[in-house]
Design a protein around this motif. Structure first.
Motif, mmCIF file in Angstrom:
data_model
loop_
_atom_site.group_PDB
_atom_site.id
_atom_site.type_symbol
_atom_site.label_atom_id
_atom_site.label_comp_id
_atom_site.label_asym_id
_atom_site.label_seq_id
_atom_site.Cartn_x
_atom_site.Cartn_y
_atom_site.Cartn_z
ATOM 1 N N ILE A 66 -1.325 -2.387 13.597
ATOM 2 C CA ILE A 66 -1.002 -2.790 12.233
ATOM 3 C C ILE A 66 -1.921 -2.048 11.256
ATOM 4 C CG2 ILE A 66 -2.517 -4.813 12.194
ATOM 5 C CD1 ILE A 66 -0.182 -6.365 10.980
ATOM 6 N N PRO A 67 -1.380 -1.582 10.124
ATOM 7 C CA PRO A 67 -2.253 -0.865 9.193
ATOM 8 C C PRO A 67 -3.328 -1.804 8.640
ATOM 9 C CG PRO A 67 0.062 -0.499 8.637
ATOM 10 C CD PRO A 67 0.022 -1.603 9.651
ATOM 11 N N LEU A 68 -4.545 -1.321 8.588
ATOM 12 C CA LEU A 68 -5.648 -2.123 8.042
ATOM 13 C C LEU A 68 -5.339 -2.569 6.612
ATOM 14 C CD1 LEU A 68 -8.562 -3.223 8.003
ATOM 15 C CD2 LEU A 68 -9.356 -0.927 7.486
ATOM 16 N N SER A 69 -4.665 -1.690 5.850
ATOM 17 C CA SER A 69 -4.390 -2.038 4.450
ATOM 18 C C SER A 69 -3.503 -3.272 4.353
ATOM 19 C CB SER A 69 -3.713 -0.861 3.740
ATOM 20 O OG SER A 69 -2.451 -0.621 4.320
ATOM 21 N N GLU A 70 -2.682 -3.511 5.361
ATOM 22 C CA GLU A 70 -1.813 -4.689 5.353
ATOM 23 C C GLU A 70 -2.590 -5.927 5.772
ATOM 24 O OE1 GLU A 70 1.416 -4.936 4.514
ATOM 25 O OE2 GLU A 70 1.690 -2.821 4.054
ATOM 26 N N LEU A 71 -3.568 -5.718 6.624
ATOM 27 C CA LEU A 71 -4.352 -6.847 7.094
ATOM 28 C C LEU A 71 -5.269 -7.382 6.003
ATOM 29 C CD1 LEU A 71 -4.919 -7.741 10.383
ATOM 30 C CD2 LEU A 71 -7.162 -7.464 9.368
ATOM 31 N N ILE A 72 -5.749 -6.485 5.128
ATOM 32 C CA ILE A 72 -6.653 -6.980 4.082
ATOM 33 C C ILE A 72 -5.879 -7.640 2.950
ATOM 34 C CG2 ILE A 72 -8.530 -5.397 4.619
ATOM 35 C CD1 ILE A 72 -7.793 -3.797 2.194
ATOM 36 N N LEU A 73 -4.565 -7.510 2.967
ATOM 37 C CA LEU A 73 -3.806 -8.399 2.078
ATOM 38 C C LEU A 73 -4.032 -9.784 2.656
ATOM 39 C CD1 LEU A 73 -0.593 -6.232 1.807
ATOM 40 C CD2 LEU A 73 -2.445 -6.436 0.164
ATOM 41 N N ASP A 74 -3.250 -10.754 2.280
ATOM 42 C CA ASP A 74 -3.534 -12.117 2.731
ATOM 43 C C ASP A 74 -3.029 -12.382 4.155
ATOM 44 O OD1 ASP A 74 -0.974 -11.755 2.043
ATOM 45 O OD2 ASP A 74 -0.785 -13.531 0.794
ATOM 46 N N PHE A 75 -3.127 -11.389 5.033
ATOM 47 C CA PHE A 75 -2.561 -11.522 6.376
ATOM 48 C C PHE A 75 -3.098 -12.733 7.126
ATOM 49 C CE2 PHE A 75 -2.263 -10.618 10.918
ATOM 50 C CZ PHE A 75 -0.941 -10.222 11.033
ATOM 51 N N PHE A 76 -4.413 -12.877 7.105
ATOM 52 C CA PHE A 76 -5.015 -13.942 7.903
ATOM 53 C C PHE A 76 -4.600 -15.331 7.385
ATOM 54 C CE2 PHE A 76 -8.731 -16.522 9.323
ATOM 55 C CZ PHE A 76 -8.420 -16.467 10.668
ATOM 56 N N ASP A 77 -4.599 -15.484 6.058
ATOM 57 C CA ASP A 77 -4.161 -16.762 5.467
ATOM 58 C C ASP A 77 -2.722 -17.070 5.867
ATOM 59 O OD1 ASP A 77 -6.552 -16.940 4.243
ATOM 60 O OD2 ASP A 77 -5.844 -16.359 2.247
ATOM 61 N N LYS A 78 -1.877 -16.044 5.769
ATOM 62 C CA LYS A 78 -0.460 -16.218 6.110
ATOM 63 C C LYS A 78 -0.304 -16.554 7.593
ATOM 64 C CE LYS A 78 2.127 -16.183 2.677
ATOM 65 N NZ LYS A 78 1.505 -15.489 1.594
ATOM 66 N N LEU A 79 -1.064 -15.874 8.412
ATOM 67 C CA LEU A 79 -0.995 -16.118 9.847
ATOM 68 C C LEU A 79 -1.349 -17.564 10.148
ATOM 69 C CD1 LEU A 79 -0.719 -14.870 12.716
ATOM 70 C CD2 LEU A 79 -3.174 -14.423 12.636
ATOM 71 N N LYS A 80 -2.408 -18.031 9.500
ATOM 72 C CA LYS A 80 -2.842 -19.419 9.713
ATOM 73 C C LYS A 80 -1.771 -20.385 9.228
ATOM 74 C CE LYS A 80 -7.050 -19.683 11.472
ATOM 75 N NZ LYS A 80 -7.276 -20.355 12.750
#
Ligand code: GDP
Ligand code: MG
Length: 598
Positions: free
Chosen positions: A448-462
């Motif tokens: 996964i591109p790092l730039s996408e992960l630093i969006l709210d990826f982790f919050d969304k995943l949770k």
């Protein structure tokens, strides 16, 4: 200081599984810290660590433990951070250990950083003692968690210690297991000194203090030492152990862990991972060092008040003394003036540093949206590293652009596989594999591109997995991508600090969402403010902040003065995080709006 009576170990775990609390119980049970002096998470000494309940820096502490065999052992305990941003701190600490206690929450089971930390410990050849924590909780399922440890990590868990950091149950068992299962350090006390630096920090009174593990020989006050990588020579001012307060000792002997006051004023001379030996008659072969921490996320930090530029610079200098992963260089923005481009290990690292700058140094800062390092290949063949969207070269001169990818490991209960699929695909993720760690836990691997992960990826995943998912990642190199720079214009003028780099296919959606968000965030001004998102000269989306209807103060005209003053103060406080860009007042939130994409 007999080798056979020393044990050096770390406690490793997924965040919140209870490492710091267990460390506290160990300090208490061994009488290192009297119960009345006990504060929760004693080893988390930074204010921010305490408030957020996370460990950021590793800490080393020495305790003395009289085991059931009647012998007294010196235990050196190193508490490590659990958050993925700080993995490099973990690998550092492990290099100083012979064993690790792997803590797993009895209600949560194995999570992504349980796996990642267990791997680090296995790669460092450490003896691993599994410990199932929080067994006081009614929802504890020690048998299920044992199965997960065995199936998922291939670590025998029949004899796992069952413990509660809360009640102290099982802590005695843990210490016995440490004494009997973790090997005593090996080393030659008669050989010339070799010591590994696994952490260092700057003390305003004493200069640079290094935390070391003596691998061969011994070290004492007055010794003339040399740091092998940097070639720096200095006289040892003091050595000792932390209990956790520092207590001087006559010497640190083979196998021991302790601190060393170097008298040096510059942390860059004392590199973590370097080997210390004697300046005269020392060794020529250093210990294996380790990978340096590399910043992955970059953001612009600008003082709201231009007078704070120099203080900000000094503060960054001070913080980088203790944080080799923090890098920065001056940056100038048309919109925001003079500031710095600062590199971090991840978003949490960024937040922590920003908070420390504001809190410990009294600065008012504006942070631009975080970005990653892009590699732009020009038609001439030259490659330019891009830390800021502002520096994007003219599209006509670009051959292609590459962006950093991550290998992301996501652990979830099987029910949420679909939810994670949707999210990861929406963030340009490529599915790699999926396997069952146990009946209740699936491990999915994604690129996964790092730039996408630093969006709210982790919050969304949770939120898409009711909090069950856990995430771990590592760099996976650069891959070509169709990237464009999206400009944001306020009142028709491009605002450099709001521009960002985005995948071509996402540009339209993100531009539209961002215009909508900015419309909500930017307060009404005396005049209308058009907002536009554009690539090159082509406008993709637009919105308008309507003009303010009437002056708020008009309401108070002739009214009572205190009310008027209060209103002014309220406005001032609201303005604190605003920056005038041209004639538009833009709040801090506007710069972060880019991160919340859907
Ligand atoms: P760390 O992130 O691994 O260092 O975890 P902490 O030690 O900071 O603990 C995380 C949270 O779990 C805190 O709120 C602790 O109070 C709580 N906690 C830790 N150990 C136990 C335990 O054995 N039982 C219960 N009930 N709660 C615990
Ligand atoms: Mg902790």
């Amino acid at each position: 200081h007999e080798l056979s009576h020393i044990r050096n170990f770390s406690i490793i775990a997924h965040i919140d599984h209870g490492k710091s609390t267990l460390s506290d119980r160990i300090l208490e049970l061994t009488g290192t810290v009297a119960k009345r002096d006990m504060q929760a998470q004693l080893l988390d000494s930074m204010d921010i660590e305490r408030e957020r309940g996370i460990t950021i820096k590793s800490q080393a502490v020495r305790v003395s433990y009289t085991a059931d065999d009647g012998e007294t052992y010196q235990l050196n305990l190193i508490d490590t951070p659990g958050h993925v941003d700080f993995t490099y701190e973990v690998s550092r600490s492990l290099a100083a250990c012979d064993g690790a206690v792997l803590v797993v929450d009895a209600t949560q089971g194995v999570e992504a950083q349980t796996v990642a930390n267990a791997m680090l410990a296995m790669n460092a050849d450490l003896e691993i003692i599994p410990l199932i924590n929080k067994i006081d909780l009614p929802a504890a399922e020690p048998e299920r968690v044992k199965a997960e440890i065995e199936d998922g990590l291939a670590i025998p868990a029949d004899d796992a210690v069952l413990a509660s950091g809360k009640t102290g149950e099982g802590v005695h068992d843990l210490l016995e297991a440490v004494v009997y299962n973790i090997p005593a350090p090996e080393g030659n006390g008669e050989a010339p000194l070799r010591a590994l630096i696994f952490d260092s920090y700057f003390d305003a009174y004493r200069g640079v203090v290094a935390l070391i593990r003596v691998v061969d020989g011994s070290i004492k006050k007055g010794d003339k030492i040399r740091m092998m990588a940097t070639g720096t020579e200095t006289l040892v001012e003091e050595v000792g152990a932390r209990h956790p307060q520092e207590v001087a000792e006559p010497a640190l002997y083979v196998g021991e862990v302790g601190y060393l006051v170097t008298g040096l004023k510059d942390v860059s001379q004392v590199k973590v991972g370097d080997t210390i030996t004697l300046a005269d008659g020392g060794v020529n072969d250093p210990l294996p060092g380790y990978r340096e921490a590399k910043p992955m996320v970059f953001t612009g930090l600008f003082p709201i008040d231009g007078d704070q530029y120099e203080p900000l610079k000094e503060a960054l200098e001070k913080l980088s003394l203790n944080d080799p992963a923090l890098v920065w260089e001056p940056e100038t923005s048309h919109a925001l003036g003079f500031g710095f481009r600062v590199g971090f290990l991840g978003l949490l690292h960024m937040e922590v540093i920003k908070e420390r700058l504001e809190r410990e140094f009294g600065l008012d800062l504006l942070a631009t949206a975080p970005s990653v390092e892009y590699h732009v290949y020009l038609k001439g063949g030259e490659m330019v590293s891009l830390h800021s969207p502002q520096e994007m070269p003219d599209p006509g001169s670009i051959d292609h652009v590459e962006e950093p990818y991550l290998k992301a490991k996501i652990l979830i209960p099987p029910d949420y596989v679909g939810a994670v699929m949707d999210l990861a695909v929406g963030r340009r993720g490529n599915f790699v594999t999926m396997n069952y760690l146990s009946q209740t836990t699936v491990e999915m691997l994604w690129e996964i591109p790092l730039s996408e992960l630093i969006l709210d990826f982790f919050d969304k995943l949770k939120s898409n997995t009711k909090g069950y998912a856990s995430l771990d990642y590592e760099m996976d190199g650069y891959k070509p991508s169709q990237l464009v720079k999206l400009d944001i214009l306020l009142s028709g003028k491009p605002i450099d600090a709001l521009s960002f780099i985005v995948h071509k296919d996402k540009a339209y959606d993100r531009g539209r969402v961002l215009c909508d968000k900015l419309k909500e965030i930017i307060p009404r001004q005396m005049f209308e403010v058009p907002i536009q998102a554009a690539i090159g000269g082509r406008v993709l989306a637009r919105q308008t902040v309507k003009a303010k209807r009437k002056d708020v103060l008009a309401k108070c005209y002739g009214g009572d003065i205190t009310r008027k003053r209060k209103l002014l103060e309220k406005q001032k406080a609201g303005k604190k995080r605003m920056k005038a860009i041209g004639n538009v007042e833009v709040p801090q939130e506007a710069f972060m709006a880019i991160l919340k994409v859907d």
